[in-house]
Design an enzyme around this catalytic site. Structure first.
Site, mmCIF file in Angstrom:
data_model
loop_
_atom_site.group_PDB
_atom_site.id
_atom_site.type_symbol
_atom_site.label_atom_id
_atom_site.label_comp_id
_atom_site.label_asym_id
_atom_site.label_seq_id
_atom_site.Cartn_x
_atom_site.Cartn_y
_atom_site.Cartn_z
ATOM 1 N N SER A 63 0.819 -1.211 0.000
ATOM 2 C CA SER A 63 0.000 0.000 0.000
ATOM 3 C C SER A 63 0.850 1.256 0.000
ATOM 4 O O SER A 63 1.961 1.276 0.555
ATOM 5 C CB SER A 63 -0.895 -0.005 1.249
ATOM 6 O OG SER A 63 -1.479 1.251 1.483
ATOM 7 N N TYR A 120 -1.966 0.291 10.290
ATOM 8 C CA TYR A 120 -2.164 -0.433 9.027
ATOM 9 C C TYR A 120 -0.970 -0.239 8.096
ATOM 10 O O TYR A 120 -0.436 -1.202 7.538
ATOM 11 C CB TYR A 120 -3.443 0.047 8.341
ATOM 12 C CG TYR A 120 -3.580 -0.409 6.914
ATOM 13 C CD1 TYR A 120 -3.867 -1.735 6.605
ATOM 14 C CD2 TYR A 120 -3.408 0.482 5.848
ATOM 15 C CE1 TYR A 120 -3.991 -2.163 5.290
ATOM 16 C CE2 TYR A 120 -3.530 0.061 4.531
ATOM 17 C CZ TYR A 120 -3.817 -1.257 4.262
ATOM 18 O OH TYR A 120 -3.921 -1.674 2.962
ATOM 19 N N LYS A 160 2.118 -3.037 6.690
ATOM 20 C CA LYS A 160 2.631 -3.257 5.341
ATOM 21 C C LYS A 160 4.160 -3.135 5.316
ATOM 22 O O LYS A 160 4.846 -3.911 4.646
ATOM 23 C CB LYS A 160 1.998 -2.265 4.359
ATOM 24 C CG LYS A 160 0.496 -2.428 4.169
ATOM 25 C CD LYS A 160 0.130 -3.767 3.549
ATOM 26 C CE LYS A 160 -1.343 -3.835 3.179
ATOM 27 N NZ LYS A 160 -1.722 -5.144 2.591
#
Length: 329
Positions: free
Chosen positions: A124, A148, A152
């Site tokens: 991402s 989040y 990644k």
């Protein structure tokens, strides 16, 4: 070719499944259905008249995942599985670490044990955090603004630190910007579980009467109209990038940005949606959300040069396809 799609019942996974079905390639889907259901896969089965092998397993369960690899001659893995809400990750970071990072490390170990030669990871643009320069290229420093995004980064680090993925596997890390839209004729699209955190599914919820108005988080950013700017990419352009990566067999790790190279504000997307679909979207300005950056769009020259991929669908096509899907479910 026999491809394992983890998280294959989700928004991006089902569109990858559609692409593989279009090209008559074999694949298996694994999904724990924590943020999806099988309805989209069943639509694909009806449309393509083909059964999709499905396992309702969690990638954190190594014993069950071993069954998947033992029962199928898998040669490629595309790893989509993961929780994906920036806002939810801020409120529940431990849940996100356990699901996303622990689950991914378990999968990476299985990929090594089974000597899989092709691995594609769904990363991402959140790994870049607040941009230090624009457009963002793959060399941009990594600095997540949310758990989040940090998930990644942690998964990418696990890949880079393992010699198997550097020397014995064709490994591709794709850093998504903002995938939106739907498959041809609105057959499948994004169906979030619960209240969506992303612009397009919430907007579609407003159209369908689920919510009274669209929430626009912040109008005091230093952008053309004060709302955040993002690189919105059509879901099928994103999937085409995966398909190109699937054909590449060069050993080693490659990182690619997957975006259009252009930024559009939230208000520009709303106006484009209204224009192409001749519909009015009620909205209300809300306070900024924690973890949101002001402006983010991709430098995508690397993947054009290396895999000959670029986006071909504009924001009007995105809005048209998304609306068509909303009228079908």
């Amino acid at each position: 070719m026999n491809v394992l799609l983890t998280g294959g019942a989700g928004f991006i996974g089902t569109h990858m499944a559609a692409k593989l079905l279009e090209n008559n390639l074999s694949f298996i889907v694994v999904d724990n259905l924590s943020n999806s259901n099988r309805s989209q896969l069943k639509k694909l089965e009806d449309h393509f008249l083909k059964k999709i092998p499905f396992y309702n397993f969690d990638i954190r369960d190594k014993n069950k995942m071993t069954i998947v690899f033992d029962e199928n001659q898998i040669d490629s893995v595309i790893h989509f599985a993961g929780l994906k809400s920036v806002n939810e990750s801020v409120n529940n970071p431990q849940l996100y670490y356990n699901n996303n990072v622990v689950g991914s490390i378990n999968l990476l170990n299985l990929v090594k044990e089974n000597n899989i030669k092709k691995f594609i990871f769904s990363s991402s643009a959140t790994v870049y955090g607040e941009p230090k320069y624009l457009p963002i290229d793959e060399e941009h420093p990594l600095s997540a603004m949310s758990p989040y995004g940090q998930n990644k980064i942690d998964i990418e680090k696990s890949i880079f630190s393992d010699s198997f993925f550097k020397k014995n596997c064709s490994t591709t890390i794709l850093r998504y910007f903002n995938p939106v839209g739907a498959f041809q004729d609105g057959l499948i699209g994004e169906i979030p579980m619960g209240i969506p955190n992303n612009l397009m599914p919430y907007l579609l919820g407003v159209i369908n009467g689920d919510y009274p108005f669209l929430q626009v988080f912040g109008n005091d950013y230093k952008t053309t109209d004060g709302t955040p700017v993002r690189d919105y990419i059509h879901i099928m352009d994103l999937i085409d990038a995966h398909y190109q990566a699937l054909q590449d067999n060069k050993l080693g790790i490659e990182v690619f940005n997957i975006g259009t190279g252009e930024g559009y504000s939230v208000m520009q997307m709303i106006k484009a949606f209204e224009q192409i679909n001749e519909i009015k979207i009620p909205y209300k300005i809300m306070p900024r959300r924690e973890g949101d950056v002001e402006t983010c769009f991709a430098d995508n020259k690397k993947i054009l040069k290396r895999l000959n991929w670029k986006s071909t669908r504009d924001i009007y096509q995105i809005c048209k396809d998304a609306y068509k899907f909303s009228q079908n479910y």
